[in-house]
Design an enzyme around this catalytic site. Structure first.
Site, PDB file in Angstrom:
ATOM      1  CB  CYS A 196      47.213  25.130  50.429  1.00  0.00           C
ATOM      2  SG  CYS A 196      45.443  24.839  50.607  1.00  0.00           S
ATOM      3  CG  ASP A 236      37.743  29.917  23.290  1.00  0.00           C
ATOM      4  OD1 ASP A 236      38.249  29.639  24.402  1.00  0.00           O
ATOM      5  OD2 ASP A 236      37.148  29.077  22.598  1.00  0.00           O
TER       6      ASP A 236
END
Length: 206
Positions: A46, A136
């Protein structure tokens, strides 16, 4: 919960982050966005990933993409982790928000748990999920990696280029396509429409 489906509005959430409280839909309003999740703070894979995203922030900004990370710890832990990330990748600046998901509620909401990898309590870790969201608020792309496999963010930039080109010009990108390469017409266009697309592209793909 199942993962969001392509072309559907992605789930909204409100959560704490390294930039304060964020409502996801409000934060990404009118923009492309990428949400990428992580199993835990301070873990080696990570740390390399968030450092790479920090290093590539200019590339995401150039494409008008807002970046948000998600990790299964609280914001205080995230703030300390940022120092480690930037120390490991010196040319990186982590100035994008890292969302707190200590209870894995958001990872669960997005169907992003890895049943094969468990934490010390024996619960599933958050997977390495990638969600690309359009202006959108609909899902344009998702990729789900196991917790043990780091992502290739150059590939993610490549697919964002493809998605944005398709959204603007209704074209498709063939195998191994990269920015500036030839594109193909999407099925269903008439010859006149293809000619119109070719003339519009000639060939500035930015």
């Amino acid at each position: 919960m199942p993962a969001p489906l392509l072309a559907t509005v992605v789930p909204d959430f409100t959560a704490d982050s390294t930039h304060g409280k964020i409502n996801f839909h409000e934060y990404i309003e009118g923009s492309w966005a990428i949400l990428f999740s992580h199993p835990a703070d301070y873990t080696p894979v990570c740390t390399t990933e968030l450092g790479e995203v920090g290093r590539l922030q200019g590339e995401f900004a150039k494409r008008g993409v807002k970046v948000l990370a998600l990790s299964s710890n609280d914001s205080e832990s995230h703030q300390g982790w940022i120092k480690d990330i930037e120390a490991y990748t010196p040319e990186s600046k982590v100035d994008y928000p890292i969302i707190a998901d200590a209870n894995k509620e958001i990872a669960t909401l997005y169907g992003g748990l890895d049943p094969d990898e468990k934490d010390k309590e024996g619960l599933p870790l958050s997977a390495r999920a990638v969600f690309v969201v359009g202006p959108d608020k609909k899902l344009k792309l998702s990729i789900l990696y196991p917790a043990t496999t780091g992502r290739n963010f150059h590939e993610i930039l490549r697919v964002i280029d493809s998605l944005q080109l398709t959204a603007k010009h209704s074209v498709a990108t063939p195998v191994n396509w990269k920015h500036g390469d030839r594109v193909v017409a999407v099925p269903g266009l008439t010859d006149d429409q293809v000619t119109e697309k070719v003339n519009a592209l000639t060939v500035k793909t930015d």
